[in-house]
Every structure is written in C-alpha cells, then in structure tokens.
Design a protein around this motif. Structure first.
Motif, mmCIF file in Angstrom:
data_model
loop_
_atom_site.group_PDB
_atom_site.id
_atom_site.type_symbol
_atom_site.label_atom_id
_atom_site.label_comp_id
_atom_site.label_asym_id
_atom_site.label_seq_id
_atom_site.Cartn_x
_atom_site.Cartn_y
_atom_site.Cartn_z
ATOM 1 N N LYS A 21 0.893 -0.918 5.357
ATOM 2 C CA LYS A 21 0.220 -1.740 4.344
ATOM 3 C C LYS A 21 -0.920 -2.555 4.959
ATOM 4 O O LYS A 21 -1.973 -2.733 4.348
ATOM 5 N N GLU A 22 -0.684 -3.053 6.220
ATOM 6 C CA GLU A 22 -1.703 -3.888 6.862
ATOM 7 C C GLU A 22 -2.944 -3.091 7.243
ATOM 8 O O GLU A 22 -3.995 -3.663 7.505
ATOM 9 N N LEU A 23 -2.857 -1.852 7.292
ATOM 10 C CA LEU A 23 -3.928 -0.974 7.799
ATOM 11 C C LEU A 23 -5.236 -1.178 7.025
ATOM 12 O O LEU A 23 -6.333 -1.189 7.597
ATOM 13 N N GLY A 24 -5.086 -1.407 5.721
ATOM 14 C CA GLY A 24 -6.267 -1.529 4.873
ATOM 15 C C GLY A 24 -7.161 -2.693 5.304
ATOM 16 O O GLY A 24 -8.380 -2.690 5.077
ATOM 17 N N ARG A 25 -6.512 -3.646 5.975
ATOM 18 C CA ARG A 25 -7.310 -4.819 6.353
ATOM 19 C C ARG A 25 -8.045 -4.587 7.684
ATOM 20 O O ARG A 25 -8.861 -5.384 8.115
ATOM 21 N N ALA A 26 -7.790 -3.552 8.333
ATOM 22 C CA ALA A 26 -8.431 -3.328 9.632
ATOM 23 C C ALA A 26 -9.851 -2.788 9.457
ATOM 24 O O ALA A 26 -10.210 -2.307 8.382
#
Lengths: 355, 834
Positions: A44-49
């Motif tokens: 889920k956090e990937l999108g913020r990278a």
C-alpha cells in the motif's frame, strides 16, 4: 533487496517454521498477507514512493510477495498433512475384530439335486408337475395297473390313513407315479413332465427311510420309442454326473405300469465309490414304455400315443454325486451336516453357469 | 430263485461258459443276484492213490506214503525214488497202501485252517503235500483220519469235480410277471431262446394205473380251483433220497427231509410245478373236498396253527381241513418215514385267491410264490406222471389210476405282432424272420403270417402274455375318452411280444435317440420354462431364507402325535394306521414342528443357537399346505460392543417379511395383527395378512409352554408362511416410475398415545392424512418411562413429503403437518408430545 524486505522475509519464514499447527500458521498468513499484514502494508505504501524507486521497489515487493505466498501455502499443506496423519493415527481400529457376516444359510442337498434335475430335464423341454402326498389307492396303485392282489403290492410297504366309509382308501403315496396319472387325466398329449417329491414306505433301516424322495419322468406323444427313453436317460445321467462318457447299462425288468420295462445301471467302482470308473454296475433308475392299460385308464388312446416313464431315488443320486455315506443323515437336520453338504443360495443350479 | 449250473444243464444243452450264462441272464431280465462257487476253494485238491506206506524211521505215528497223483511226466523221476510218485508224510491211522485219497499239493490253502501248505521236512523226512480229511476241506466233521474215496478212483482228477462240488449255485431275481421262470426249465428255455444253446426235450412217460384210487376229488369251490388231479401210490417205502437229489436240494438252500418230500420240492423247482403228497394212511374217508374254510384250525407243516376263513380255499377229508390249497399242507396228513401209501395232489388254484390267502395268513412258501404268479395250466397231467415215476423209482410201490375233478381251463390265447411296431415302440429294427424265430424259440407257434404281421399262439406257460386286459379307468373320466377293453387288449398283447423280442436281444441293443425339442415348429429348440410362476416362487423363497442365514432342513412329514399336538390340530384322520414307530404316527400340522424337534437335537449336540428353515407340507383336515417355516434359537454369537441378541419375534418377523417381499407381495398391502395361534407367545407374536382375511404368515416367539414340553431351553422364535395362499403377483406391464424432480422434505412428529395403541395405527393414520404429498411414513422411536405420563408412550415418526409441481411454501407444509396431527389424534387419541 532492501534491508527491511529482507528482514520481513526472514522473519516470516522463521515464523512459518515455528507455526506448529494450522491456527498458528493462519496467524502468520494473516500477519503477512492479510488486509493489515506487513507485506500488504508495504504494498500500500508503494504508491507514495518516487516513480523510479517505486518501479524498483515494486518489483522487489512483488517478488517477495510471490515467494512468501508460495512458502505460506507449502507450509499450510504440510501442516494439513500432519494434522490428517495425526487424526488417522488416533482413529486406528483393530481390523481383526469379528463382524457379523450374515451368511451361514444353506440349501439342502435334496433341494439342490431337484434343482439340478429340473435344470437338465428343463433343457429337454420337461415341466415340473406336483401332486399331493396323501393319495387314494386308485391313483397310487389301481390306475397304475397294480390291482390289490398284485404281487408287486407286497413289495410296497404302504402307510395307510383312516378312510371315511364309502370313500377311496387313503394312503401316503409310495411313489411319485400317481402324479403321472393326474397329469394324463388333466392334460392332453404331448406331455413331458418330471415329478420330484416326497414318497413314503414302511421301511426303516440303514438303507431305507420311511420317507424319501423320488423323481418321476413322463413323456407321452406320437412316435415315442424306447430309443427316446434311452437317449433321454443317458443324456440326463451324463449331464448330472458331468461325465460325457459315463457307461450306462439297460436291463430288462418288470414294473406293472410299463412294458417293456427296464432297470438302468451306471458304471462305477464298488470299492472306491468312483462314478464312471471301475467295472461294477450300480442300479440308479427304473423305467419303461407306459403300459397301454395305464394310458387307457387315463383316457389316452394307446393306438395313437406311446410314452415312456422313469423313476429315480433323489437321495441315492445325491449320495452318489456328493459322496454322502449315510441315508439317515438327510433327515437328521444336524446343523454341522447341513453346513457341510448344503449349497449356497447364490449359486442356484443353472446350466449356463455349470451344475 | 436258486439253481445250480448242472441242474440247468439238465434242460439246457449249451457250450456257453458260466460268465456267458450270467451275462445273458442279466440281459434278458433274469437279474443275477449272486453266484456261489463252492468248488473254487477246492480247486487245488486232486484225487490220488497211496501206492506204498512205510513206517517213518523217527516217529511211531507217522508214515511215509508214496502217492500216485496221476501225474505222468513220461520221463520218470519226479519223486525221490526216481518214479512218478510223490512222497508225503502222513499221521493218519488209516493211511495205508491201496486206498484212494484226496491230495493237496504244496501251495494249496487248506479251507478249514486257511494255512498255505509248503514243502517241508517232518522229523527229517521230506513231505511234498498233504493227504486230507473232509474236515480239513471244510466239508464235514469227520476227522478220524484221511478221507477214503471209492476204490479204483482214477488219480489226478479234480476232487471238486469228482465229488460234484464244482457246481456253482446261481441266484436270480424273478420279477412278478415271470411265474414261468420260477422253474429251472423255464430259465433254460429263456437262455436257449437268447441263443445260448438248445432246450433239451422233456417228455413224461405215462405210468400205467394198476388199481382204482381209493381217494378221489370233489370241488366245492370252483372259483378257487378249476382243475385237480390225483393218484394213489401204495406199497412204497419212504426213506432218505439218493445223494444226487439231496445234493441238489442242499445246494439251493433246501433241507432234504425224505424221498417223498424231496420229490415234491424237486418238481417245484425243476418244472415250477408244486405238488403235495398226503399220507394216504392218515386220510379219513374216500374223498378230498376242495372248499371254503369255515373257521377250522389247521396245524400246517410249519408247525403253526391257522384258522381257515371263508375266503380261504382248503382241502378237507372226512376228519376236517388237511391243507391250505396252494400254500401249505397240514401236519396231520403229512408223510413220514413210516408212510407206505400216498395220495399225490396236482392242482390248479386261482392265483389271486392264493395271493390274498397267503397275505392274510402271512405264509410265504415256494408253492404260494408259484401259484400266485400262475402255473402252466397245461402241465398237470405230465407233471403228475413224472412225479409218479420218480416216486416209483425212489420209493417203489405201485400207482393207481389218475383221479380228476373239474376241467382243464381254456388257456389258449393268440397275439398279433405288426413288425413295424418293434421299431415303432421298441426303437430297434429287427427283421421279421428274426423276430418270429425268437418267439418260436420261446414256445410261440405261428398261426398265420403275412408281410406286415404275424399271428401267434401263446404258449401255456406264459400267463404274462396276451392276458385279458383289466381296465380301471378314472371313475369320473369323460365317456368320450373311455376305451374298450378289447382295443387295449390287442395293443397290450403286441407290447408283450415286442418286449419278448427286445428282451432276448438285450435292451443295450436299442440305439439311444435324443428326444426331439418339444414344439419344434412353434418354438424351435428353446424350451418353455420348467417351472410355473408359483413353483419358481418356492425356489425364490428357499434362496431368500438361506441367504438370510437359515440352513434348510428336510424333516419327515410325520412326527409323534404328542409333539404334533403342540403345533395345531391332530385329527384322527391324519394319524397313520400302521406307523413304523410310535414317534412317527401323526402327519405334522406344520414343518415348524419338525424344526423345533431338530433344534432340540442340535442343542443336545451343543449347538443351541441355530437358524433352520424348511419348505414342506403341513397337513390339516382341509388337506395339505405348502409352508415355508423358519426357526431361530438361542443367542446370536457374542461380539464386542454388541449386547446379547437372543432369537426374537423381530427376527422372525423380518424373515417372514423378507420372503413375502421377495415373492412380490406389495408391502403396503400387508397388515399385522397380534393374533397368532397358540404355539406362539401370545404377547410376542403376530399374523401377517393381505387384506382383511388372507393370512399369509404368522410369526413370533414360540410359547414357553411349548418349549418346555419339547425340552428346548432358551430363546426360540419362528414363523410359518403359507406359500399356496400368497396371491400370484399381477402380471401387468409396469407403469412408468414416479420420479418427481423436486427435493423431498422430512418432518418428525412425536405423539403421546395410550400404551395399547399400536405403532401400525399411528403410521397408517399419518399416511392417510394426505394422499398426494405424503410418500412415506416410518416409525423411528418408541419411548415408555418417566418422561411421559403414566399409561402412555411416545411414538416418533418421520414423514416424507414429496412436492410434485413446485416447491412447497411454509404455509402449505404447516397445513399438511396440521392434518397429520389431526388424523393421528382422530384415529388413536394421540397428541403431539410437548
């Protein structure tokens, strides 16, 4: 692979390894791949990278996800197998314990022999006829050309029953021949019947029983000769004893109800009891061409019709075929004997299955 | 009938061997029952003569005999002296030179001891055989020394032959029709006709009567005696018969008594012609009357007293009854050693009357055996002459004229044989000339012959051939099917002749022919079923019972009256008049009774848990019923985890239902009621009916009282199923099966009912509540106890509802359930258990 992913991988694999049952395994699965699982969280956090990092880290995450998914599934299957093995071990029984088989029933050898006779004669077109055990002296004797003074009657030790005044003398049939008479009175030729049944004579010793069984045969038609009688009886005996070349001998004899009459012997070995072997002869049947008086007594014209009749002892043929030594044992109802000589209800006498 | 080979040769001139004669006898219907060859054991023994008898050097009582055994080698030198004599050491006091003796060579088996003789040395002298006493040969008790044969007996003969002991005794069975073969001459005639030689001519020479017989005949009972001859022989001396006659009679098992008695026995066997001799000195008056008995007592020659009844034919003198005609003479007028004058009786008596009288008085004599089969009616004159001659020869004296009463019966008969009928009935092609030759050899005479048939005169001695037919047609036979006696007589006479022609060739000569398939034209070779549907049903019932673990038995149809009484009515009409044993006197009401007795026998052998069945008759006043019965006793074998399982009403009911179902009885048509007969436990038995009346079966625990009376311990439950009563299944084509597409649903109900309400009543009420939706109702629980009110029980049923058009709505299901509750309540008073 970045450190945090490596750590996740290591920790997850260790946890999987440590999961001793399916419940612990499921906790690891949920903690990793569930909605709030660590790997799910990282995805889920990937999108913020940043885009470039997202591409590299995305690929690494996907690889890790595939690897862990496989590991979790494999561990799950292995735990399931272990659990099943444990259950199976706990459910083990002693398979040598006894069960009710339901069997133990048997068909009496006399019934079996009658079935075999019906099967063989049935193939020759005979039908089964029956009659009462209590007969009149007319049916048992007079109609069969055996009047009251006939010397042949002294050979029959007849059981008599009380007879009401003015009625025909009642007796227990000494032979199955009265059924011949009943058949000829009730049926026009062509006639082809066999009559197995109970018969009675006042005689009791090692080789005679006051009740025994006979099987009578009767054929009446145009053009029936003694040759047919011989053919019929030879074919029966060879089929019954399952010996295609069984020696059969015919000797002239006398019965009041047939003419010519003959007794029929089969070859055997007196010492060993082997049927068909040796050089001795054993009488097994009486027979002859139906006497013209008997036909006439039953309203069949002897100028037009001829016929033959034969009679044989069912116990005797059963003893010979099965090597049963003692006549009296047939009626003793000894459960051990019945089980030994009885036959299976699921193996009826059928020509196409073999007798 | 026994005879010796040499006696047979008196009448039969033959070169046939003994084996050939025996085979022929069997072939022609004179079945050989046994052959005794007394000579076989004597085969090694020879006649011999003592030429010299010298004292043994080492034993006072022994002699060294030099014996001529009739062996002439022509070379000399077999004996120790270099001559043809044999050296035998003998201890008999009468062993001396010159006498003829019986010699046993080494290797002989001595009949009396069974020892085998060897060449031996007796006190240092070699002995090459033995000289025998008759006792050593098993022929007598004389043992004072060795047997001495007549002087001048030629040495080297077979002793058995020399003494007439090599004569085999043959015993044959005579069928009731062959009175003529109760004569050795008759047997010889048959053998000659069968091609074994030539019948020697026999002619009786007339003996001139020298004086009128002082005794005459009168026949007052002509139905029993049509014809009688007699004559007196006086001034004779009775005594022992000559050896040849005594030996013959002994050989065939008769005891020689005196010449006069032996002569009558000789003719009984030689010609089949019984004779009687009265001691004329003991007869009273001058007339013997053949008449009916009138209650007189006769002491017969067997030493027993008989009372002559009005049906008996007797011979009486002025003093009373002296003989049973044709059966046995009386002791008072019998001959003895002191008899000097006899009256010979040679009569024809009615066979049937002799047979019945013999049976009434239980006398079996050689005379009766012949009279009841019929004598040669043409023989009396010649037989009387032959007997007179033999009496004169053996006893001396002089014969009177012959006295006669009655007339010789007309015995002449004819019979016609159509040649094609030999093959037509007998299945054997015989050339007409050969057939006629055979019949002529038997004594038939050709009266007329054409290409198709021959008309023959029947010989007087064959009273089994072309006799007048006696028909005894079924009393209610359709007159259109009745046949004239003359019509049958002609066919019968022809059958008689065909039998003779076949018999002499042996029936083995007839080629066997396979029966043509029945109804060949309409059905081809495939036969119809052998069993009717009902008969097939019996077979199915048998298999079902055995498949359920029951062992099929076959019990006697009669049991003891006492045992039968426990299983139903025992009417006197079903009690045997002449039972063979007291415990086999009553026809059984049901095979269940036999099974109970069988169970007790098995229990006595340690098998107290058995399952038995029988399909057999049960007898009642109304006749005989075919009953399938079963009985289970004791406890089923114990198994882990299962409690005791004694034989019970439930197994019996299950057995009965299984059979009924296998027979195609519709189960829903059956009703069960608790009303089995008295041999069942009244509270643990039932009756299975189809409809209100038809009783198909009964089942239950056997009544404890019955078990006790029969000596059966422990549990026993059985059933009886009435196979004759079970209706035939309907033979219509089956309708298409009912296979609804919708899933059935089940509902359980528990009803509180009074204790006496049957499960069947509840099930039936529920079943009837709704005919279209309810397809099955079954009981699955019964509860009695604390959880239900006193006097009530709970019956739980499962009901299957089968939707047909569409799924059921809850409201519809509720409605059906309400109807079920209402129907059960109405029928049984039951209410839903709370």
């Amino acid at each position: 692979m970045s450190d945090d992913l490596d750590a996740l991988r290591q920790e997850t694999l260790i946890a999987l390894d440590a999961a001793g049952d399916l419940r612990a395994w499921d906790a690891v699965r949920v903690a990793t791949l569930g909605k709030s699982g660590r790997l799910t969280g990282l995805l889920k956090e990937l999108g913020r990278a940043a885009p470039e990092e997202r591409r590299i880290r995305g690929a690494a995450l996907n690889r890790l996800r595939d690897e862990l998914t496989l590991a979790i599934e494999a561990r799950g299957r292995s735990l399931e197998a272990e659990a099943l093995n444990a259950r199976l071990a706990s459910e083990r029984v002693d398979v040598t314990l006894p069960v009710p088989t339901g069997g133990g029933g048997s068909i009496h050898p006399i019934s079996r022999t009658i079935e075999e006779m019906v099967a063989i004669f049935g193939a020759m077109g005979f039908q089964l006829a029956e009659g009462p055990d209590i007969e009149t002296d007319w049916h048992n004797f007079s109609a069969l050309n055996t009047p009251s003074h006939h010397p042949a009657r002294t050979d029959h030790d007849t059981f008599y029953l009380p007879t009401p005044e003015g009625e025909a003398t009642r007796l227990l049939r000494t032979q199955t021949s009265p059924v011949q008479i009943r058949t000829m009175l009730n049926q026009a030729p062509p006639i082809r019947v066999i009559v197995p049944g109970r018969t009675y004579r006042a005689d009791h010793d090692a080789t005679h029983s006051p009740m025994f069984h006979q099987c009578e045969g009767l054929v009446v038609d145009r053009g029936i000769t003694l040759g047919h009688l011989k053919g019929c009886v030879i074919e029966f005996l060879r089929a019954y004893f399952d010996q295609p070349t069984l020696p059969v001998r015919f000797r002239a004899s006398y019965f009041p109800f047939t003419e010519p009459s003959m007794e029929i012997d089969i070859g055997w070995d007196r010492r060993s009891g082997e049927i068909g072997g040796g050089s001795d002869w054993l009488e097994v049947l009486g027979s002859g061409m139906v006497h013209p008086r008997v036909l006439a007594n039953c309203g069949i014209d002897p100028r037009e019709f001829t016929g033959f009749a034969f009679g044989m002892g069912i116990e005797r043929l059963t003893m010979l075929k099965n090597g049963i030594p003692d006549l009296r044992s047939f009626y003793e109802s000894d459960i051990r004997w019945l089980r030994h000589y009885g036959s299976s209800p699921l193996l009826p006498a059928l020509l196409h299955e073999g007798l | 009938m026994k005879f010796t080979l040499s006696w047979l040769r008196d009448h039969l001139d033959t070169t046939a061997t003994q084996a050939e004669i025996l085979a022929a006898l069997n072939r022609i219907g004179l079945e050989v029952e046994g052959v005794t060859d007394r000579g076989a054991a004597l085969a090694p023994f020879r006649t011999a003569r003592i030429v010299a008898a010298d004292q043994h050097p080492n034993a006072d009582r022994l002699r060294i005999c030099r014996v001529d055994i009739g062996r002439d080698t022509g070379e000399g030198g077999i004996g120790p002296e270099g001559d043809d004599l044999v050296q035998v050491v003998c201890g008999a006091p009468n062993a001396r030179a010159g006498i003829s003796v019986i010699f046993a060579p080494p290797g002989s088996v001595i009949p009396a001891t069974g020892a085998t003789l060897k060449v031996g040395s007796i006190r240092g002298v070699e002995s090459h055989g033995m000289l025998c006493s008759l006792r050593e040969l098993g022929l007598g008790e004389e043992h004072d020394g060795i047997a001495e044969l007549p002087d001048n007996t030629t040495p080297g003969q077979s002793y058995a032959n020399f003494a007439g002991l090599d004569d085999p005794v043959i015993e044959i069975a005579i069928t009731p029709n062959r009175g003529d073969a109760l004569a050795i001459r008759g047997i010889a005639r048959d053998l000659a006709a069968a091609g074994l030689g030539r019948l020697r001519p026999w002619l009786a020479q007339t003996v001139e009567g020298l004086f009128p017989s002082p005794v005459g005949w009168r026949i007052d009972y002509p139905e029993a005696c049509p014809y009688v001859l007699g004559r007196t022989v006086r001034a004779l001396r009775n005594g022992p018969s000559p050896d040849w006659l005594r030996e013959r009679l002994v050989a065939i098992g008769l005891r020689p008594i005196s010449a006069l008695v032996d002569i009558t026995n000789f003719f009984t066997f030689d010609l089949g012609r019984p004779l009687h001799v009265f001691d004329a000195g003991k007869l009273s008056g001058s007339e013997l009357v053949i008449c009916r008995g009138a209650g007189e007592t006769l002491r017969a020659l067997d030493g027993r007293d008989y009372i002559a009844g009005p049906e008996d034919c007797v011979i009486a003198d002025d003093a009373g009854v002296q003989s049973f005609a044709g059966i046995m003479g009386g002791e008072a007028t019998g001959v003895s050693e002191t008899t000097t004058s006899v009256f010979i009786e040679c009569a024809l008596f009615d066979p049937i009357r002799v047979a019945l009288a013999g049976r009434r008085h239980a006398i079996n004599s050689d005379a009766r055996q012949r009279f009841e089969r019929g004598l040669d009616p043409a023989l009396p004159v010649a037989a009387l002459e032959a007997a007179t001659r033999m009496i004169l020869e053996l006893c001396g004296g002089e014969a009177s004229e012959v006295v006669v009463a009655g007339e010789p019966p007309a015995w002449q008969r004819e019979a016609r044989l159509r040649f094609e009928r030999i093959a037509g009935l007998g299945g054997l092609e015989v050339a007409p000339d050969d057939a006629v030759a055979s019949l002529e050899a038997l004594g038939f005479a050709v009266r007329a012959r054409d290409a198709a048939s021959v008309l023959l005169d029947v010989p007087s001695w064959r009273n089994d051939i072309a006799m007048p037919s006696v028909l005894d047609a079924a009393p209610d036979l359709d007159p259109a099917r009745r046949l004239g006696v003359d019509t049958v007589s002609v066919i019968e006479a022809e059958c008689d002749l065909i039998e003779e022609v076949l018999r002499l060739r042996g029936l083995d000569a007839v080629p066997p022919v396979t029966l043509p398939p029945p109804g060949l034209i309409t059905r081809g070779p495939v036969p119809l079923p052998s069993l009717t549907p009902r008969q097939a049903r019996t077979a199915v019932a048998r298999r079902m019972l055995a498949a359920r673990g029951l062992a099929e038995c076959v019990g006697f149809s009669f049991i003891s009256r006492d045992a039968a009484e426990h299983f139903g009515a025992i009417p006197d009409s079903l009690r045997l008049l002449n039972p063979i044993a007291a415990d086999l006197d009553q026809l059984r009401p049901t095979p269940l009774a036999s099974l109970a007795l069988a169970a007790r026998r098995n229990a006595a052998r340690g098998a107290d848990a058995v399952g038995l069945c029988e399909i057999g008759p049960g007898f009642g006043e109304g006749g005989q019923l075919l009953i399938a019965a079963g009985l289970r006793t004791g406890q089923a074998p114990r198994r882990p985890g299962v409690g005791p399982e004694p034989a019970s009403v439930w197994q019996a009911k299950a057995d009965a239902l299984a059979v009924l179902e296998s027979l195609g009885v519709p189960m829903e048509a059956l009703s069960v009621t608790a009303d089995a007969p008295a041999h069942y436990h009244p509270g643990r038995s039932g009756t299975l009916r189809q409809g209100p009346k038809l009783v198909l079966a009964r089942f239950g625990d056997l009544h404890p009282g019955v078990l006790k009376a029969l000596g059966l311990d422990g549990a026993a439950a059985g059933f009886e199923l009435f196979l004759d009563v079970v209706p035939d299944p309907k033979r219509r084509r089956r309708a298409a099966p009912d296979l609804p597409a919708f899933q059935p649903l089940t509902r359980d109900f528990a009803f509180l009912v009074a204790l006496e309400v049957t499960a069947d009543a509840v099930v039936r009420a529920a079943r009837g509540a709704e005919r279209t939706l309810i397809t099955k109702v079954s009981l699955f629980d019964v509860y009695e106890g604390e959880k239900v009110p006193q006097g009530q029980k709970s019956l739980a049923i499962e009901v299957v509802l089968q939707p047909r058009e569409r799924s059921l709505t809850d409201a519809e299901i509720e409605a059906v359930c309400a109807r079920i509750v209402a129907a059960v309540g109405k029928a049984t008073g039951g209410v839903l258990r709370g």
